[in-house]
Design a protein around this motif. Sequence first.
Motif, PDB file in Angstrom:
ATOM      1  N   MET A   1      -1.716  64.791  10.534  1.00  0.00           N
ATOM      2  CA  MET A   1      -0.551  63.965  10.169  1.00  0.00           C
ATOM      3  C   MET A   1      -0.994  62.535   9.894  1.00  0.00           C
ATOM      4  O   MET A   1      -1.858  61.999  10.604  1.00  0.00           O
ATOM      5  CB  MET A   1       0.458  63.941  11.319  1.00  0.00           C
TER       6      MET A   1
ATOM      7  N   ASP B   1       5.078  64.070   3.311  1.00  0.00           N
ATOM      8  CA  ASP B   1       4.030  64.236   4.332  1.00  0.00           C
ATOM      9  C   ASP B   1       3.805  62.926   5.093  1.00  0.00           C
ATOM     10  O   ASP B   1       2.771  62.737   5.710  1.00  0.00           O
ATOM     11  CB  ASP B   1       2.716  64.703   3.695  1.00  0.00           C
ATOM     12  N   GLN B   2       4.794  62.010   5.009  1.00  0.00           N
ATOM     13  CA  GLN B   2       4.620  60.707   5.644  1.00  0.00           C
ATOM     14  C   GLN B   2       5.613  60.542   6.798  1.00  0.00           C
ATOM     15  O   GLN B   2       6.809  60.344   6.574  1.00  0.00           O
ATOM     16  CB  GLN B   2       4.845  59.595   4.600  1.00  0.00           C
ATOM     17  N   PRO B   3       5.133  60.613   8.047  1.00  0.00           N
ATOM     18  CA  PRO B   3       6.053  60.389   9.171  1.00  0.00           C
ATOM     19  C   PRO B   3       6.558  58.945   9.222  1.00  0.00           C
ATOM     20  O   PRO B   3       5.872  58.028   8.751  1.00  0.00           O
ATOM     21  CB  PRO B   3       5.197  60.686  10.409  1.00  0.00           C
TER      22      PRO B   3
ATOM     23  N   LEU C   1       9.649  64.830  10.037  1.00  0.00           N
ATOM     24  CA  LEU C   1       8.924  63.576   9.756  1.00  0.00           C
ATOM     25  C   LEU C   1       9.343  62.424  10.664  1.00  0.00           C
ATOM     26  O   LEU C   1       8.794  61.333  10.585  1.00  0.00           O
ATOM     27  CB  LEU C   1       9.158  63.148   8.300  1.00  0.00           C
TER      28      LEU C   1
ATOM     29  N   GLU D   1       9.119  60.489  13.610  1.00  0.00           N
ATOM     30  CA  GLU D   1       8.140  60.374  14.695  1.00  0.00           C
ATOM     31  C   GLU D   1       8.776  59.794  15.957  1.00  0.00           C
ATOM     32  O   GLU D   1       8.546  60.262  17.060  1.00  0.00           O
ATOM     33  CB  GLU D   1       7.002  59.464  14.212  1.00  0.00           C
TER      34      GLU D   1
ATOM     35  N   GLY E   1      11.956  61.907   4.473  1.00  0.00           N
ATOM     36  CA  GLY E   1      10.871  61.689   3.507  1.00  0.00           C
ATOM     37  C   GLY E   1      11.276  61.052   2.199  1.00  0.00           C
ATOM     38  O   GLY E   1      10.456  60.931   1.286  1.00  0.00           O
TER      39      GLY E   1
END
Length: 328
Positions: free
Chosen positions: A1, A33-35, A64, A66, A27
């Motif tokens: 990640m 794919d970016q938390p 996503l 966090e 997102g």
Amino acid sequence: MKKPITVSITGAAGQIGYSILPRIASGALFGPDQPVALRLIEIEAGMKPLEGVVMELQDAALPLLESIETTSDLNHGFAGANWALLIGSVPRKAGMERKDLLGINGKIFVGQGAAIAKNAAADIRVLVVGNPANTNCLIAMNNAPGVPADRWHAMTRLDEDRARSLIGQKAGHHARDVKKMTIWGNHSSTLYPDFEHATINGHEATETIQDRTWFETDFIQQVQQRGVAIIAARGLSSALSAANAAIETVRSICELTPADNWHSVGICSDGSYGVDLGLVSSFPTRSDTKELSIIEGLTTSPFAQAKIDLTIQELREEKAMVADLLRP
Ligand code: NAD
Ligand code: LMR
């Protein structure tokens, strides 16, 4: 990640907050794919409703998302922020102009600018949504020593998208076919939507729609007054479309702008197009992913120039109204 991007959002329990948070946490700003780590800032009165929003975000179990922090402390709220979305402020009611909010909202941006300068990450970028967005951005920027002027943005993307939608409807095309739509000046009833450079499927919009009277009258007026029309219909100001425009603004700052397009955003003027240095005015811009630059060299017709002069004059007047909130 990947390492999470920290996004601080003021007014997180408000209408726009409710529309934007699930999208950011899914997102929409930085990709699938970016938390993201959210820092949600509210005044004391907003903390209870914010608890409910947080419960909903937790219940959505978004992959996503966090972490979430909530606070009414600005130093905590902007700690380590890579992006700050300054939404929190009072919306106008029917019968008001956005600049009538300066007395209530302007001072909010003094403390927020200072707290961003003190606590945010070195790569902080800021988008001001709260009205009147351009002058609130000017206030925050002027109270944030050490944060470069090119990190500050005021939202005029909603006006751009409204203009694209109207032109698309008139021409029988989808809004996605309408590009190079510049909003000049202020996010206010003096904004100028520049139909003379707009394109529809790569052709000049004024070639496809041969109705200059419509452009000069109904079109401009509808873009300028769309916020009022929504307040009249909903009893509340725009939120879903404002949240969408905020997302699209951040994306168009971070992502490469395709060669056949540009986007409108309020930024600190470098004197381009005769706009006073340091005013936060909307310009046509292009991003190379690192820097946002003003599209230079556009010709402005006498009709357009008169409209641009009017909206820049209003920005000067708003600046004068908040002179005591700007650092010397
Ligand atoms: P809202 O009243 O639903 O929510 C505003 C939230 O901000 C509330 O939860 C309130 O508690 C909070 N708030 C107030 N002062 C604050 C402060 N000092 N710090 C942190 N939070 C604070 O309003 P909304 O519909 O979400 O609209 C928010 C702002 O965005 C308004 O000023 C509105 O006019 C503006 N707006 C701008 C655009 C644009 O295109 N630039 C579009 C739509 C709305
Ligand atoms: C909008 O344009 O919808 C917002 O700025 C809200 C308003 O007051 O018009």
